[in-house]
Design a protein around this motif. Sequence first.
Motif, mmCIF file in Angstrom:
data_model
loop_
_atom_site.group_PDB
_atom_site.id
_atom_site.type_symbol
_atom_site.label_atom_id
_atom_site.label_comp_id
_atom_site.label_asym_id
_atom_site.label_seq_id
_atom_site.Cartn_x
_atom_site.Cartn_y
_atom_site.Cartn_z
ATOM 1 N N PRO A 194 40.685 4.238 -158.355
ATOM 2 C CA PRO A 194 42.066 3.992 -157.943
ATOM 3 C C PRO A 194 43.037 4.949 -158.633
ATOM 4 C CG PRO A 194 40.947 1.942 -158.519
ATOM 5 C CD PRO A 194 40.059 3.059 -158.977
ATOM 6 N N ASN A 195 43.997 5.442 -157.866
ATOM 7 C CA ASN A 195 45.064 6.246 -158.462
ATOM 8 C C ASN A 195 46.392 5.582 -158.152
ATOM 9 O OD1 ASN A 195 46.386 7.608 -155.988
ATOM 10 N ND2 ASN A 195 44.220 8.132 -155.692
ATOM 11 N N VAL A 196 47.442 5.998 -158.856
ATOM 12 C CA VAL A 196 48.715 5.281 -158.738
ATOM 13 C C VAL A 196 49.329 5.390 -157.353
ATOM 14 C CG1 VAL A 196 49.236 5.417 -161.207
ATOM 15 C CG2 VAL A 196 50.003 7.266 -159.682
ATOM 16 N N VAL A 197 48.953 6.419 -156.602
ATOM 17 C CA VAL A 197 49.467 6.556 -155.237
ATOM 18 C C VAL A 197 48.703 5.635 -154.289
ATOM 19 C CG1 VAL A 197 49.939 8.172 -153.357
ATOM 20 C CG2 VAL A 197 50.110 8.942 -155.730
ATOM 21 N N SER A 198 47.414 5.493 -154.505
ATOM 22 C CA SER A 198 46.592 4.685 -153.599
ATOM 23 C C SER A 198 46.755 3.186 -153.815
ATOM 24 C CB SER A 198 45.116 5.058 -153.747
ATOM 25 O OG SER A 198 44.585 4.610 -154.989
ATOM 26 N N VAL A 199 47.192 2.778 -154.993
ATOM 27 C CA VAL A 199 47.190 1.356 -155.336
ATOM 28 C C VAL A 199 47.942 0.490 -154.324
ATOM 29 C CG1 VAL A 199 48.119 -0.326 -156.995
ATOM 30 C CG2 VAL A 199 46.666 1.542 -157.786
ATOM 31 N N PRO A 200 49.188 0.804 -153.922
ATOM 32 C CA PRO A 200 49.853 -0.061 -152.941
ATOM 33 C C PRO A 200 49.076 -0.171 -151.629
ATOM 34 C CG PRO A 200 51.449 1.360 -154.022
ATOM 35 C CD PRO A 200 50.100 1.867 -154.410
ATOM 36 N N TRP A 201 48.534 0.945 -151.157
ATOM 37 C CA TRP A 201 47.742 0.946 -149.925
ATOM 38 C C TRP A 201 46.460 0.147 -150.114
ATOM 39 C CZ3 TRP A 201 42.806 2.819 -148.933
ATOM 40 C CH2 TRP A 201 42.430 2.919 -147.592
ATOM 41 N N LEU A 202 45.793 0.354 -151.237
ATOM 42 C CA LEU A 202 44.538 -0.335 -151.509
ATOM 43 C C LEU A 202 44.741 -1.845 -151.550
ATOM 44 C CD1 LEU A 202 41.548 -0.212 -152.245
ATOM 45 C CD2 LEU A 202 42.213 0.225 -154.621
ATOM 46 N N ILE A 203 45.822 -2.270 -152.148
ATOM 47 C CA ILE A 203 46.122 -3.698 -152.208
ATOM 48 C C ILE A 203 46.248 -4.276 -150.800
ATOM 49 C CG2 ILE A 203 47.992 -5.319 -152.743
ATOM 50 C CD1 ILE A 203 48.309 -3.874 -155.414
ATOM 51 N N GLU A 204 46.906 -3.536 -149.912
ATOM 52 C CA GLU A 204 47.068 -4.032 -148.544
ATOM 53 C C GLU A 204 45.738 -4.092 -147.808
ATOM 54 O OE1 GLU A 204 49.808 -5.486 -147.320
ATOM 55 O OE2 GLU A 204 50.355 -5.218 -149.430
ATOM 56 N N GLN A 205 44.822 -3.180 -148.104
ATOM 57 C CA GLN A 205 43.498 -3.224 -147.469
ATOM 58 C C GLN A 205 42.708 -4.436 -147.947
ATOM 59 O OE1 GLN A 205 43.302 -0.807 -145.034
ATOM 60 N NE2 GLN A 205 45.323 -0.481 -145.950
ATOM 61 N N LEU A 206 42.867 -4.784 -149.205
ATOM 62 C CA LEU A 206 42.133 -5.908 -149.783
ATOM 63 C C LEU A 206 42.825 -7.251 -149.562
ATOM 64 C CD1 LEU A 206 41.102 -4.370 -153.239
ATOM 65 C CD2 LEU A 206 39.733 -4.456 -151.134
ATOM 66 N N ARG A 207 44.088 -7.210 -149.211
ATOM 67 C CA ARG A 207 44.897 -8.426 -149.186
ATOM 68 C C ARG A 207 44.337 -9.537 -148.293
ATOM 69 N NH1 ARG A 207 50.604 -8.671 -150.706
ATOM 70 N NH2 ARG A 207 51.275 -10.822 -150.432
ATOM 71 N N PRO A 208 43.855 -9.243 -147.071
ATOM 72 C CA PRO A 208 43.327 -10.345 -146.250
ATOM 73 C C PRO A 208 42.217 -11.120 -146.957
ATOM 74 C CG PRO A 208 43.658 -8.398 -144.897
ATOM 75 C CD PRO A 208 43.859 -7.972 -146.322
ATOM 76 N N ALA A 209 41.358 -10.408 -147.677
ATOM 77 C CA ALA A 209 40.296 -11.090 -148.425
ATOM 78 C C ALA A 209 40.870 -11.845 -149.614
ATOM 79 C CB ALA A 209 39.258 -10.082 -148.894
ATOM 80 N N LEU A 210 41.805 -11.222 -150.313
ATOM 81 C CA LEU A 210 42.371 -11.846 -151.504
ATOM 82 C C LEU A 210 43.141 -13.122 -151.174
ATOM 83 C CD1 LEU A 210 43.653 -8.619 -153.305
ATOM 84 C CD2 LEU A 210 41.518 -9.861 -153.736
ATOM 85 N N GLU A 211 43.773 -13.140 -150.005
ATOM 86 C CA GLU A 211 44.559 -14.308 -149.620
ATOM 87 C C GLU A 211 43.689 -15.547 -149.407
ATOM 88 O OE1 GLU A 211 46.728 -12.945 -146.227
ATOM 89 O OE2 GLU A 211 48.465 -12.307 -147.443
ATOM 90 N N LYS A 212 42.413 -15.343 -149.145
ATOM 91 C CA LYS A 212 41.513 -16.473 -148.909
ATOM 92 C C LYS A 212 41.325 -17.330 -150.156
ATOM 93 C CE LYS A 212 39.000 -13.957 -145.319
ATOM 94 N NZ LYS A 212 37.710 -13.296 -144.950
ATOM 95 N N VAL A 213 41.511 -16.728 -151.325
ATOM 96 C CA VAL A 213 41.310 -17.489 -152.565
ATOM 97 C C VAL A 213 42.540 -17.481 -153.461
ATOM 98 C CG1 VAL A 213 38.829 -17.022 -152.540
ATOM 99 C CG2 VAL A 213 40.340 -15.491 -153.818
ATOM 100 N N GLY A 214 43.568 -16.724 -153.078
ATOM 101 C CA GLY A 214 44.678 -16.496 -153.993
ATOM 102 C C GLY A 214 45.847 -17.440 -153.894
ATOM 103 N N HIS A 215 45.944 -18.215 -152.829
ATOM 104 C CA HIS A 215 47.102 -19.112 -152.679
ATOM 105 C C HIS A 215 46.951 -20.374 -153.526
ATOM 106 C CE1 HIS A 215 49.245 -16.858 -149.651
ATOM 107 N NE2 HIS A 215 48.144 -16.747 -148.921
#
Length: 358
Positions: free
Chosen positions: A337-358
Amino acid sequence: MKTRFIPLLLAVTTTAALVACSDDTSGTTAGTSGSSGAASGADSASGADSASFPVTFTSPFGTTTVESRPQRVVALGWSDQAVATELGADVVMAPQTYSSIGGGGSGAAGGDGQDGTAQDRMLPYLHPDTEPVWFNPMSIDVEAVAGQKPDIILATSAFTIDQDTYDKLSAVAPVVTYDRQLYAASPEDSALRIGEALGEPEKAGELVDRAHRAVEELTAALPGLKDRSYVYGQYRGTSIAAVTDSDNATARFMSTLGLVPAPEVAGIDAKGRTPGTVDLSMENIDLVDSADLLFMTFQSDDDRRSFEDSATVKRLTVMEDCYTALDKETATALQDPNVVSVPWLIEQLRPALEKVGH
């Protein structure tokens, strides 16, 4: 040692590639100011009017000095390209994406990427005004680099550079590589090192702040991520190579989101061929069910089908709702991960993360 790139576990010329430590000391000395460069980059980024030149960088390959602000930049690694582009540098040569070399999707076979569009070869989170000359990052063509007449060559994330290549490139232009070993620096330190080299320490600090905000916003929105467990692996037919080392670059990023490697998998006595991993036999695949989330990457679509069609895999509870097959560019971004990719990477992972993160 394999030389083929694998998005999850990059097979490189150094056996310590994935053993990443967070206490990077970036090894720079700025001109006449006597400041300590990217190691103290946070101070530089927050208060300095401009970088001082010349600035000297140390690395495992040698010492290089950048005499003045570079105008033409060759980037040999994806993180080099991302940070330099976002800093507004004129990146005249850059590595094409892994998916444009090896095919798109979760692991489809493909050509060398030369038939694709510029956007196929461009990192999905970058949108520069001009297109660089592309090269295949599986090898470095010194003559092609020299042909671009660069003022600086960035190689902080170049996974195929070695001493011989470094020496040859150094005859072309100053080469700024990683300070200690590949992937050992944090994304923040790598960005500040590049910013120092390009004379843009303040802008580099802003990129660091932007990445931090993206993480903070996600963890605030998904507080349930804290201490949730995950398995991140690559299917290799008879086993899964799973990231477990807490100092691994991927694991460090996951930890900023609050996630931890599944202890049942991390604790098995089966050290992987790649540092920072374990080889989980398919005979023990039931251990994956101890994880809250399962992220997988595959070298081919056939591998993905083989994994998902396995009767033992189908029985796993985690496969019902908490399994995600990552495409190659997401896997590549998660590899380092680099500081430019992090916001984009988070959005790619977000659907999976939302399954356990709420």
